[in-house]
Write a protein that holds these residues in place. Structure first.
Motif: not given
Length: 304
Positions: A14-21, A30-37, A257-261
């Motif tokens: 989750v914290l790695d995802r923050i850096a990407v975001t 950020p508000l919400f992100a598309d589940p596919k892209s 529910h947690l994606a690899d990303s």
């Protein structure tokens, strides 16, 4: 108490995802992100969710110990300043969660200013801080998302106002909206910590869903889920000392529910409006990350 073996790796994702975001959104929120892209819908000022993005940045900074992460968190929190004088009870969500994990002088001063501004907006006749006009619609109404964050924020300057604000919201009844019930449960959990209200402990079971991950609304039990409601509930349960139940709920979120990303999927932004019905939500990420941070002892359950 030792953390479950899955909690640390999940928090890291989750914290790695923050850096990407952060790289994607820049100075926007950020508000919400598309589940596919994975692409985020963003806003310039943060809307009612801006504090959760700042809170995520502070969690990353606490985890990494990196000075650049800390600067990013402090700068994001500073961008919430314009919300201090906004006419909305959502200032609890914005300015409590945006400052609660911070320790720099600017953020602490912002939290105090916000608490006093919210107290100034307290309506003694209604017994609460009204929802307000900042997002449009009637001003003198109460919404359940005006309770979380507002309770600890008000409690820091006036315990009676904080208690009245919460009790008035509880008297209006628990909504069929799953996230609304989770917000109220979180506000009760905070009140039991920062106010002398032991009688409110009895309200917790009524607000806790029987399902691990509830549908977005009880009116549509087979409709989209809302993982953000489950993440909020898990944090509330940790605050209430119900670690086993909270851990089971967090494990469900991580394993299903947690994606690899590192994105928490299956959140529901606005079912009625058909907006972001099965998406990653910034506050869902925050509460999942915070819950995992509690399990791994990065933070205390009452830190935010």
């Amino acid at each position: 108490m030792s953390a479950p073996e899955w909690a640390g790796p999940a928090l890291a994702r989750v914290l790695d995802r923050i850096a990407v975001t952060r790289a994607e959104v820049g100075d926007r929120f950020p508000l919400f992100a598309d589940p596919k892209s994975g692409r985020w819908t963003t806003t310039r000022r943060g809307s009612w969710t801006g504090g959760f993005w700042a809170g995520l940045l502070w969690l990353r900074a606490l985890h990494s110990g990196d000075a650049s992460d800390r600067r990013a968190a402090a700068e994001c929190t500073a961008r919430l300043t314009d919300w201090v004088d906004a006419d909305t009870a959502a200032r609890g969500l914005i300015l409590w969660y945006g400052t609660a994990l911070a320790d720099d002088a600017g953020s602490l001063a912002l939290r105090e200013r916000a608490a006093r501004a919210c107290l100034a907006a307290y309506d003694h006749e209604l017994g609460l801080v009204p929802w307000g006009s900042a997002f449009g619609g009637p001003r003198l109404v109460a919404r359940v998302d005006g309770a979380p964050g507002m309770v600890p924020l008000l409690a820091s300057v006036n315990a009676k106002a904080a208690e009245s604000h919460l009790r008035t919201h509880l008297e209006l009844g628990a909504p069929e909206w799953s996230r609304g019930r989770a917000w109220l449960l979180l506000a009760v959990a905070d009140a039991l910590r920062c106010l002398d209200v032991p009688d409110l402990r009895g309200a917790a079971p009524e607000l806790t869903p029987s399902r691990h991950v509830p549908p977005a609304t009880e009116e549509h039990p087979d409709g989209p889920l809302d993982t953000s409601a489950a993440a909020i509930t898990a944090v509330a349960l940790l605050k209430l000392g119900q670690r086993d139940r909270a851990t089971a709920l967090l494990e469900k979120l991580v394993r299903v529910h947690l994606a690899d990303s590192g994105a928490l999927l299956d959140g529901c932004y606005d079912l009625g409006g058909g907006v972001g019905a099965r998406h990653e939500l910034v506050w869902g990420d925050f509460f999942l990350a915070f819950g995992l941070a509690v399990l791994t002892e990065l933070v205390d359950a009452h830190a935010a």
